[in-house]
Design a protein around this motif. Structure first.
Motif, PDB file in Angstrom:
ATOM      1  N   PRO A  65      -1.096   8.001  18.029  1.00 57.61           N
ATOM      2  CA  PRO A  65      -0.557   9.075  17.479  1.00 57.61           C
ATOM      3  C   PRO A  65       0.629   8.731  16.495  1.00 57.61           C
ATOM      4  O   PRO A  65       0.975   9.667  15.516  1.00 57.61           O
ATOM      5  N   GLU A  66       1.168   7.632  16.348  1.00 49.99           N
ATOM      6  CA  GLU A  66       2.141   7.196  15.501  1.00 49.99           C
ATOM      7  C   GLU A  66       1.783   6.807  14.334  1.00 49.99           C
ATOM      8  O   GLU A  66       1.235   5.188  14.146  1.00 49.99           O
ATOM      9  N   PRO A  67       1.937   7.135  12.980  1.00 45.75           N
ATOM     10  CA  PRO A  67       1.392   6.542  11.790  1.00 45.75           C
ATOM     11  C   PRO A  67       1.989   5.449  11.399  1.00 45.75           C
ATOM     12  O   PRO A  67       1.545   4.453  10.870  1.00 45.75           O
ATOM     13  N   ALA A  68       3.390   4.999  11.824  1.00 44.97           N
ATOM     14  CA  ALA A  68       3.885   3.836  11.647  1.00 44.97           C
ATOM     15  C   ALA A  68       3.286   2.888  12.285  1.00 44.97           C
ATOM     16  O   ALA A  68       2.937   1.573  11.648  1.00 44.97           O
ATOM     17  N   MET A  69       2.884   2.873  13.460  1.00 47.13           N
ATOM     18  CA  MET A  69       2.224   1.838  14.405  1.00 47.13           C
ATOM     19  C   MET A  69       0.622   1.410  13.603  1.00 47.13           C
ATOM     20  O   MET A  69       0.520   0.376  13.356  1.00 47.13           O
ATOM     21  N   LEU A  70       0.031   2.640  13.352  1.00 47.52           N
ATOM     22  CA  LEU A  70      -1.309   2.362  12.427  1.00 47.52           C
ATOM     23  C   LEU A  70      -1.049   1.637  11.452  1.00 47.52           C
ATOM     24  O   LEU A  70      -1.877   0.639  10.922  1.00 47.52           O
ATOM     25  N   ALA A  71      -0.094   2.068  10.748  1.00 47.23           N
ATOM     26  CA  ALA A  71       0.217   1.138   9.425  1.00 47.23           C
ATOM     27  C   ALA A  71       0.382  -0.265   9.655  1.00 47.23           C
ATOM     28  O   ALA A  71      -0.067  -1.133   8.872  1.00 47.23           O
ATOM     29  N   GLU A  72       1.063  -0.528  10.684  1.00 43.58           N
ATOM     30  CA  GLU A  72       1.394  -1.891  10.758  1.00 43.58           C
ATOM     31  C   GLU A  72       0.115  -2.747  11.342  1.00 43.58           C
ATOM     32  O   GLU A  72      -0.109  -3.875  10.859  1.00 43.58           O
ATOM     33  N   GLY A  73      -0.679  -1.963  11.964  1.00 42.08           N
ATOM     34  CA  GLY A  73      -1.866  -2.676  12.529  1.00 42.08           C
ATOM     35  C   GLY A  73      -2.943  -2.830  11.310  1.00 42.08           C
ATOM     36  O   GLY A  73      -3.537  -3.816  11.276  1.00 42.08           O
ATOM     37  N   CYS A  74      -2.930  -1.676  10.404  1.00 47.65           N
ATOM     38  CA  CYS A  74      -3.846  -1.762   9.308  1.00 47.65           C
ATOM     39  C   CYS A  74      -3.344  -3.135   8.375  1.00 47.65           C
ATOM     40  O   CYS A  74      -4.291  -3.623   7.777  1.00 47.65           O
ATOM     41  N   GLY A  75      -2.122  -2.900   8.273  1.00 43.11           N
ATOM     42  CA  GLY A  75      -1.614  -4.307   7.325  1.00 43.11           C
ATOM     43  C   GLY A  75      -1.882  -5.625   8.056  1.00 43.11           C
ATOM     44  O   GLY A  75      -2.543  -6.406   7.262  1.00 43.11           O
ATOM     45  N   LEU A  76      -1.886  -5.782   9.170  1.00 42.64           N
ATOM     46  CA  LEU A  76      -2.337  -6.960  10.065  1.00 42.64           C
ATOM     47  C   LEU A  76      -3.663  -7.173   9.748  1.00 42.64           C
ATOM     48  O   LEU A  76      -4.368  -8.466   9.637  1.00 42.64           O
ATOM     49  N   ALA A  77      -4.557  -6.036   9.969  1.00 41.25           N
ATOM     50  CA  ALA A  77      -5.714  -6.246  10.016  1.00 41.25           C
ATOM     51  C   ALA A  77      -6.346  -6.794   8.552  1.00 41.25           C
ATOM     52  O   ALA A  77      -7.470  -7.570   8.366  1.00 41.25           O
ATOM     53  N   GLU A  78      -5.724  -6.355   7.466  1.00 40.76           N
ATOM     54  CA  GLU A  78      -5.994  -6.743   6.175  1.00 40.76           C
ATOM     55  C   GLU A  78      -5.691  -8.264   6.005  1.00 40.76           C
ATOM     56  O   GLU A  78      -6.312  -8.893   5.372  1.00 40.76           O
ATOM     57  N   GLU A  79      -4.671  -8.742   6.468  1.00 42.91           N
ATOM     58  CA  GLU A  79      -4.099 -10.187   6.431  1.00 42.91           C
ATOM     59  C   GLU A  79      -5.120 -10.881   7.423  1.00 42.91           C
ATOM     60  O   GLU A  79      -5.504 -12.029   6.710  1.00 42.91           O
ATOM     61  N   GLY A  80      -5.591 -10.581   8.288  1.00 39.84           N
ATOM     62  CA  GLY A  80      -6.601 -11.316   9.197  1.00 39.84           C
ATOM     63  C   GLY A  80      -8.087 -11.137   8.669  1.00 39.84           C
ATOM     64  O   GLY A  80      -8.686 -11.787   9.240  1.00 39.84           O
TER      65      GLY A  80
END
Length: 294
Positions: A65-80
Motif C-alpha cells: 500500500p505504500e508508494p514509497a516502498m514500491l518506488a524503492e523496489g522498482c528502482g532496485l528492479a531496474e538496477e538489477g
C-alpha cells in the motif's frame, strides 16, 4: 506529509539484510520453481522477497500500500535488470480487486501478522493454482545493545513503543510489508515488522504458532515451518540505518533532529562496541502451507 512508512522506505531498501539462500532453495523445491511460475508477493515493501524470486519465476506481482516502498523496489528492479516484476499498490484486503492471473506461489513477510489471517488465505484460495501455496516468511533477532533504545528514548520520549520498558506494539513493527494498515506497508508495520520483518528480541514462537494455526484452519491446511539461524555482523553505520528503517524510529518521527539522533547514536555505539561492529543472532522462519493431497 511524509508518513513513517514512506520515510523509512529508502533505509529499509538499503539496510535490511537479505533472507538466506536456503529460503529460496526451499521454495524452489516445494513449488518446483523453474522460471515458468507466477508469484505474488503480498506486502512486498521494497521487494525484499520479490527481487530474489524474480529470476526463479516467469512473473512476480509485488503488492504494497505504500508508494514509497514500491518506488524503492522498482528502482532496485531496474538496477538489477528484473523486468518481470509488476509493482502494484494495494493491500491484503483487496486481493480480489487486483485482477491477478492464476498464481503458483504467494509469499508474505512479517506483514501477515497485521493482516486478517482468516480472510487472506480464503481470498488466496480463489487465485492460487491447485498445486500452489502460501509461504509466510518472518525473521526475529536478538536485541540491539541497550544504548540504541536509550538514545532513541532521549529523542522520542520514554513512552515511545521502542523505549526501554515500554509495552511493545503488535508483532514487531511495520510488518514491512503490507497488511491493510496505514498506507505503508504491510501495515508491515507498527512496531517493527519493518518488513521484511525484523522483530527485536528472541524468535517469537507465539507468532509462529499463530501463523501455523490460522493456515492449518484454511484451505491450505498442510503446514510446515522451517527455520534458519545465523549470526550477522553490522557496522555502526548499518545499525544507525536500520533504526531509520523501522517505523517506530523512521526519519519522519525525528523531523529536524534526525541528524542529531544519528550522530549521538553513532557515538554511543562506538563507545559501546570496541571494534565498531555489532553482532546479533537472526532467526528466519518460513511457514509453507499447501492444500492437502487428495
Amino acid at each position: 506529509m511524509s508518513t513513517p512508512y514512506a520515510s523509512a522506505a529508502p533505509y529499509y531498501a538499503r539496510y535490511r539484510p537479505p533472507y538466506p539462500a536456503e529460503l529460496y532453495a526451499l521454495l524452489v523445491d516445494r513449488f518446483a520453481l523453474d522460471g515458468s511460475q507466477t508469484v505474488l508477493d503480498l506486502g512486498a515493501g521494497p521487494g525484499t522477497l520479490s527481487l530474489p524470486l524474480a529470476p526463479l519465476a516467469e512473473h512476480v506481482y509485488a503488492v504494497d500500500p505504500e508508494p514509497a516502498m514500491l518506488a524503492e523496489g522498482c528502482g532496485l528492479a531496474e538496477e538489477g535488470g528484473h523486468g518481470n516484476i509488476s509493482w502494484l499498490r494495494g493491500d491484503a484486503a483487496g486481493i480480489g480487486r487486483l485482477c491477478l492471473p492464476r498464481i503458483d506461489l504467494c509469499v508474505i513477510g512479517g506483514a501477515f501478522h497485521h493482516m486478517d489471517r482468516v480472510r487472506v488465505p480464503a481470498d488466496l484460495d480463489a487465485v492460487l493454482a491447485p498445486r500452489g501455496g502460501i509461504a509466510v516468511v518472518t525473521s526475529a533477532a536478538a536485541a540491539w545493545p541497550a544504548v540504541v533504545d536509550e538514545v532513541r528514548a532521549r529523542f522520542l520520549g520514554p513512552g515511545h513503543p521502542a523505549a526501554p520498558g515500554a509495552v511493545p506494539g503488535p508483532a514487531g513493527g511495520r510488518a514491512d510489508g503490507l497488511a491493510g494498515g496505514p498506507a505503508g506497508g504491510l501495515a508491515d508495520g507498527a512496531a517493527d515488522v519493518d518488513g521484511a520483518a525484523d522483530v527485536d528480541g528472541a524468535a517469537d514462537t507465539d507468532e509462529l504458532r499463530d501463523t501455523e494455526d490460522h493456515l492449518a484452519k484454511s484451505a491450505f491446511s498442510r503446514v510446515e515451518t522451517t527455520t534458519w539461524e545465523r549470526s550477522v555482523r553490522y557496522t555502526v553505520d548499518q545499525v544507525v540505518g536500520l533504526q531509520f528503517s523501522r517505523t517506530c524510529s523512521s526519519p519522519a518521527l525525528f523531523g529536524d533532529r534526525k541528524d542529531a539522533f544519528a550522530a549521538e547514536l553513532r557515538q554511543a555505539l562506538l563507545d559501546h562496541c570496541a571494534d565498531g561492529t555489532c553482532t546479533r543472532t537472526v532467526t528466519v522462519a518460513a511457514t509453507v502451507a499447501t492444500r492437502p493431497r487428495r
